[in-house]
Structures are given as structure tokens and as C-alpha cells.
Enzyme design. Structure first.
Site, short mmCIF file in Angstrom:
data_model
loop_
_atom_site.label_atom_id
_atom_site.label_comp_id
_atom_site.label_asym_id
_atom_site.label_seq_id
_atom_site.Cartn_x
_atom_site.Cartn_y
_atom_site.Cartn_z
N VAL A 87 20.78 55.57 -53.96
CA VAL A 87 21.86 54.74 -53.44
C VAL A 87 22.59 55.40 -52.26
CG1 VAL A 87 23.68 55.63 -54.97
CG2 VAL A 87 23.79 53.27 -54.16
N ALA A 240 21.09 63.31 -59.81
CA ALA A 240 21.05 61.86 -59.99
C ALA A 240 20.80 61.18 -58.66
CB ALA A 240 22.36 61.35 -60.57
N ASP A 241 20.03 60.12 -58.70
CA ASP A 241 19.79 59.31 -57.51
C ASP A 241 20.64 58.05 -57.50
OD1 ASP A 241 17.07 60.28 -55.92
OD2 ASP A 241 17.12 60.90 -58.02
N HIS A 242 21.05 57.60 -58.69
CA HIS A 242 21.83 56.36 -58.76
C HIS A 242 22.59 56.33 -60.08
CE1 HIS A 242 21.64 52.02 -57.02
NE2 HIS A 242 22.78 52.19 -57.67
N ALA A 250 19.89 56.81 -63.00
CA ALA A 250 18.48 56.92 -62.60
C ALA A 250 18.27 58.29 -61.97
CB ALA A 250 18.12 55.82 -61.62
#
Length: 356
Positions: A87, A240-242, A250
Site C-alpha cells: 500500500v 508488513a506490506d498492508h 498482509a
């Protein structure tokens, strides 16, 4: 010398080709938005923060902003398509496009003024990311020590995938916490997973740990339960990516099972990420787009087929960890929050910055 995933100065952008690590350290020039898309898509640069910075910085070195706001919006939307799960890229694209639009609305604005505003905003993102990473490292280390080692003892930490200087503007998020623990003299040992199928842990995290002279051991992804049971793991820290409003997260595939195993062993599970990785617009993880990677990552090793022909392959790059498994907390540059506190904490901080 500090590890750098990105080398930038006005008119020049280079990325460390992470496909060549650890055997070679080669910096590749990025001179256009198209080249930025290609190096991100090819995984030559990785990490949710690093890819957002490279994508935005490419606007500063690419030729011709003649279309001004339309150009910026179009090219940033194009770059977002490289990694839809992360994100940060979408947030950075939105902020840059808004900055360009605001500048264009000023009286007597010029093309050069809009270009300068976009470049300055991008450079500010680079500097802010590094500051945020230092804060994440410091806040996370102190919170972890207060919880699991209030008597002044050392701790052993397990991490997954790559979240260090090679994935960010510098220092790192989850790996930044480990670096801070080491700097405080409170880290006994770090375990990093191999992170199949792309092996980011073996290729990148292990490389960074050795480079920084941090006591560490590489383990197979399937060994995490045994490590927790027999090697004195004090806490688990991942990136964390999102992150959605409820705290569901995620991250690199394998994170979900790691969180389950940590809860079974009563080991605190931490998430370390900047607030830009948090997406309060999404209520649950069901709305996150999960990237799927090529089947060859699973079926081939160094271009050699090892799996039987015609076997089906499911290869998502990420999985989702429910908020109730994040037992240690979510470490951001603004503080460490329980998942249920995240929305209120970030909303309050954003409102105070906006003066509302």
C-alpha cells in the site's frame, strides 16, 4: 559503510540489484519511469518502502514533465501496478499527485515550479523514511525489552523475509528493531528464515546480519516451531506490506503460520511497519489484493526444473495474519499499538497534524 538499496542525488538514481546478492554488489542506473517499473517488477529492488521510493524518485530523473499534473498522475498510476499489495506505493502516488495539483493551481505557476515541488516531495519521502525507521527500531526495541526482559537480560529474536536497509531507505523496520537491540547490547541472537520460494531471508537478511556483525543463524521456514521450542526465542518480529483498520496484516507468505506457532508457544508476535503501510480505508483483509508470482519460483531452482511437469502451482507472494495473532503489537514510528488501538491512534495523530 552503510548498506544502501537506493543511491539518489538530483538527476541520478541507482538501485542495488538484489538479484545478484550476495555474490555481487552492483548498482544499476534508473533513468526513467519505465526503467523503474522494470526493476521493481523484476524484483531487482524489493521491500514495500524501497519500491515506493524508487517509483517516486524515478519521476525526478525521468525526462520531460511537460504534461505536468496529468503526467504525474498517469505515471504514478502505472508504477502502482508493479506491486498492488504494497500500500505504500499507492499512498506515495496519491500524495505526490496531490502536491503537483496544488502547485499547478497557484497563480503564476510554471512547469519548473511543479517539477520542483514533485522532486522536493519525493526527496522528503526519502529522508522521512530513514527517520521513521530509526524511530521504529528504537520504539520497538524498548517495548520488547520492557515486556520480555525487564530484568536487563538479553533476548533472542526470530524474523521472516527481508525488512532491513535493503528493503527501505536505510536501517529497516523489523530488522531495524533487531539492530537497535544489538546496539543496546541486549540482543543474544537473531534467527532469520530462508523465506521460500524467493529466498529473501537467505539472500538478503542473512547478508545484512553478517554485514552488520549481528550474531545470527539462518533456518529453514519449516524449522520455526522447533526454534521456538528449543532455541529460546523471546519474540518474533516481521514487517508488513498492508495493514487494514482492524490490524489484519498482509506480509510475506509464511507469516500467518509463523504467528500461529508463536501464539502456541506463548511468544509475543510483533509487526514493524511505518504508518504509511496502514490503510484505514479498508476494514478487513478480504479487501487486500494479494499478488501471485510466477509458478517457476516453486518449480525451478536457478533455471533448472525440479518439479514434475504439469503439476499445478499456487504461489501467492503474501498471506494475511489476523489481528488477534499480533500479540506483541504493531510497531510504527508513532508508537507501539495493540491492533485494536491502531485506528484510533493513527486517526488522532493524523488529525493533530492537520490541525483538526
Amino acid at each position: 559503510m552503510t548498506l544502501e538499496a537506493i543511491r539518489y542525488s538530483r538527476g541520478s538514481l541507482q538501485i542495488l540489484d538484489q538479484l545478484l546478492l550476495p555474490q555481487q554488489s552492483h548498482y544499476e542506473a534508473v533513468g526513467s519511469v519505465r526503467q523503474a517499473w522494470e526493476v521493481i517488477h523484476a524484483m531487482k529492488v524489493r521491500g514495500t518502502l524501497a519500491i515506493s521510493l524508487v517509483g517516486c524518485l524515478s519521476l525526478a530523473v525521468g525526462p520531460g514533465l511537460a504534461a505536468l499534473v496529468a503526467f504525474v498522475r498517469d505515471k504514478l498510476s502505472f508504477l502502482v501496478t508493479t506491486r498492488p499489495t504494497a500500500v505504500n506505493m499507492a499512498h506515495a502516488a496519491h500524495d505526490l499527485a496531490d502536491a503537483a495539483a496544488q502547485e499547478a493551481e497557484r497563480e503564476d505557476d510554471t512547469e519548473e515550479a511543479v517539477r520542483e515541488r514533485v522532486i522536493r516531495c519525493t526527496e522528503d519521502m526519502l529522508e522521512k523514511d530513514l527517520r521513521d525507521n530509526w524511530s521504529i527500531g528504537d520504539l520497538g526495541a524498548r517495548h520488547l525489552l520492557d515486556w520480555v526482559a525487564p530484568n536487563g537480560s538479553k533476548v533472542t529474536v526470530l524474523t521472516h523475509c527481508n525488512t532491513g536497509a535493503l528493503a527501505t531507505a536505510g536501517y529497516g523496520t523489523a530488522l531495524g528493531v533487531i539492530q537497535s537491540l544489538h546496539s543496546l547490547g541486549r540482543l543474544e541472537h537473531a534467527f532469520c528464515t530462508k523465506t521460500r520460494p524467493y529466498n529473501q531471508g537467505a539472500l538478503l537478511t542473512a547478508f545484512e546480519l553478517v554485514y552488520e556483525q549481528i550474531p545470527a543463524t539462518l533456518i529453514a521456514d519449516g524449522l520455526v516451531a522447533a526454534a521456538m521450542a528449543h532455541r529460546g526465542v523471546s519474540a518474533v518480529i516481521v514487517g508488513a506490506d498492508h495493514v487494514v483498520a482492524k490490524g489484519d496484516t498482509a506480509n510475506k507468505v509464511g507469516t500467518y503460520q509463523l504467528a500461529i506457532v508463536a501464539k502456541h508457544h506463548g511468544i509475543p508476535f510483533y509487526l514493524a511497519a511505518p504508518s504509511s503501510s496502514c490503510d484505514l480505508r479498508l476494514e478487513t483483509s478480504k479487501e487486500i489484493i494479494i499478488e501471485e508470482h510466477p509458478s517457476q519460483e516453486l518449480t525451478d531452482v536457478n533455471g533448472v526444473r525440479i518439479a514434475v511437469p504439469r503439476i499445478g502451482v499456487w504461489n501467492p507472494a503474501f498471506d494475511v495474519t489476523p489481528h488477534d495473532l499480533i500479540t506483541g503489537g504493531i510497531i510504527t514510528e508513532l508508537g507501539v499499538f495493540a491492533p485494536e488501538e491502531l485506528r484510533a491512534a493513527l486517526t488522532t495523530t493524523i488529525s493533530s497534524k492537520d490541525g483538526t
